[in-house]
Design a protein around this motif. Structure first.
Motif, PDB file in Angstrom:
ATOM      1  N   GLU A 118      -0.342  -4.483  -5.693  1.00  0.00           N
ATOM      2  CA  GLU A 118       0.169  -3.244  -6.281  1.00  0.00           C
ATOM      3  C   GLU A 118       0.334  -3.375  -7.795  1.00  0.00           C
ATOM      4  OE1 GLU A 118       2.778  -1.310  -2.636  1.00  0.00           O
ATOM      5  OE2 GLU A 118       3.742  -2.729  -3.978  1.00  0.00           O
ATOM      6  N   SER A 170      -5.513  -2.396   5.318  1.00  0.00           N
ATOM      7  CA  SER A 170      -5.058  -1.137   4.726  1.00  0.00           C
ATOM      8  C   SER A 170      -5.454  -1.032   3.256  1.00  0.00           C
ATOM      9  CB  SER A 170      -3.541  -0.999   4.875  1.00  0.00           C
ATOM     10  OG  SER A 170      -3.193  -0.648   6.200  1.00  0.00           O
ATOM     11  N   LEU A 171      -5.332  -2.141   2.526  1.00  0.00           N
ATOM     12  CA  LEU A 171      -5.727  -2.122   1.120  1.00  0.00           C
ATOM     13  C   LEU A 171      -7.208  -1.789   0.964  1.00  0.00           C
ATOM     14  CD1 LEU A 171      -3.887  -5.196  -0.465  1.00  0.00           C
ATOM     15  CD2 LEU A 171      -3.617  -2.800  -1.123  1.00  0.00           C
ATOM     16  N   ASP A 174      -7.412   1.963   1.160  1.00  0.00           N
ATOM     17  CA  ASP A 174      -6.758   2.668   0.056  1.00  0.00           C
ATOM     18  C   ASP A 174      -7.415   2.411  -1.295  1.00  0.00           C
ATOM     19  OD1 ASP A 174      -4.943   3.731   1.845  1.00  0.00           O
ATOM     20  OD2 ASP A 174      -3.447   2.163   1.519  1.00  0.00           O
ATOM     21  N   LEU A 175      -8.044   1.238  -1.452  1.00  0.00           N
ATOM     22  CA  LEU A 175      -8.644   0.895  -2.745  1.00  0.00           C
ATOM     23  C   LEU A 175     -10.134   1.205  -2.825  1.00  0.00           C
ATOM     24  CD1 LEU A 175      -6.866  -2.501  -3.532  1.00  0.00           C
ATOM     25  CD2 LEU A 175      -6.309  -0.211  -4.370  1.00  0.00           C
TER      26      LEU A 175
END
Length: 235
Positions: A118, A170-171, A174-175
């Motif tokens: 993050e 998940s990253l 999302d990325l």
């Protein structure tokens, strides 16, 4: 542009071997660990390579992580390897789980890597804007694979790495719009302080394999789990 690696847990073992490997290949390396001055092998590398800088960082100190990100705000980071890890107590049986130790391991192995990601998304975005596809790499472990678990036990370390794998997945989703790849990596059973002297491979062999996996990582492999030989590991 000379590519830049930021790596945690760079003072010994796999982290130190990866640091040396990338320096040998001409990368700029920002090597982080809690006490760089007490890491003689890392200091030797620093004296040999002008492209190596060291940073004192406890990955569980989130304010320090954010401060480091702020200090490096203008620095494109092409690869961030979350390597710092903690095994926790060994040899305990079912019914003997140390819950406080479990919290400490989760803080290092699961929570800290997400905080690092993050905090450094802007730096990897800068690298992407310069034409280089950036990567968040997370040193996980095969023992975090639930489908591979045939022996039970190891509740603390297993769960922390399984949770880390969920973070990576998940990253990766999302990325994706930012053009940042993510990957979970099993380094093998390595002859380190954590792996012990009876482990199967050296840190140098592991680092060489991990770098090869990262060098050839594609968009379609983002969010997956590989060992140091490039083999897919089931979740």
């Amino acid at each position: 542009m000379t590519p830049t690696l930021l790596i945690t847990g760079a003072n010994r073992g796999i982290g130190l071997a990866l640091t040396e490997r990338y320096l040998e290949h001409g990368w700029r390396v920002i090597a982080c660990c809690r006490f760089p001055g007490s890491a003689p092998h890392l200091m030797t590398l620093k004296n040999h390579y002008a492209s190596l800088t060291t940073q004192a960082l406890d990955v569980t100190d989130h304010a320090a992580v954010q401060q480091l990100a702020s200090n490096l705000s203008d620095t494109p980071i092409h690869l961030l390897i979350n390597n710092a890890g903690q095994y926790g107590p060994k040899g305990y049986q079912l019914g003997e789980t140390d819950t406080e130790a479990w919290r400490e391991v989760l803080a290092v192995n699961t929570i800290a890597p997400l905080v690092m990601a993050e905090s450094f998304i802007p730096h990897l975005t800068l690298a992407n804007n310069s034409g280089h596809t950036p990567i968040f790499a997370f040193i996980s472990s095969k023992v975090g694979s639930m489908s591979d678990n045939q022996s039970g036990g190891g509740y603390i370390y297993r769960s922390s790495k399984a949770a880390l794998n969920a973070v990576v997945k998940s990253l990766s989703i999302d990325l994706r719009p930012k053009g940042i790849r993510t990957v979970a990596l099993h380094p093998g059973w390595v002859q380190t302080q954590m792996g012990g002297p009876n482990a199967l491979i050296t840190a140098d062999i592991s680092a060489q394999g991990l770098k090869q996996v990262l060098d050839t990582l594609t968009d379609s492999q983002s969010g997956h789990f590989f060992d140091y030989q490039g083999n897919t590991i089931a979740w």
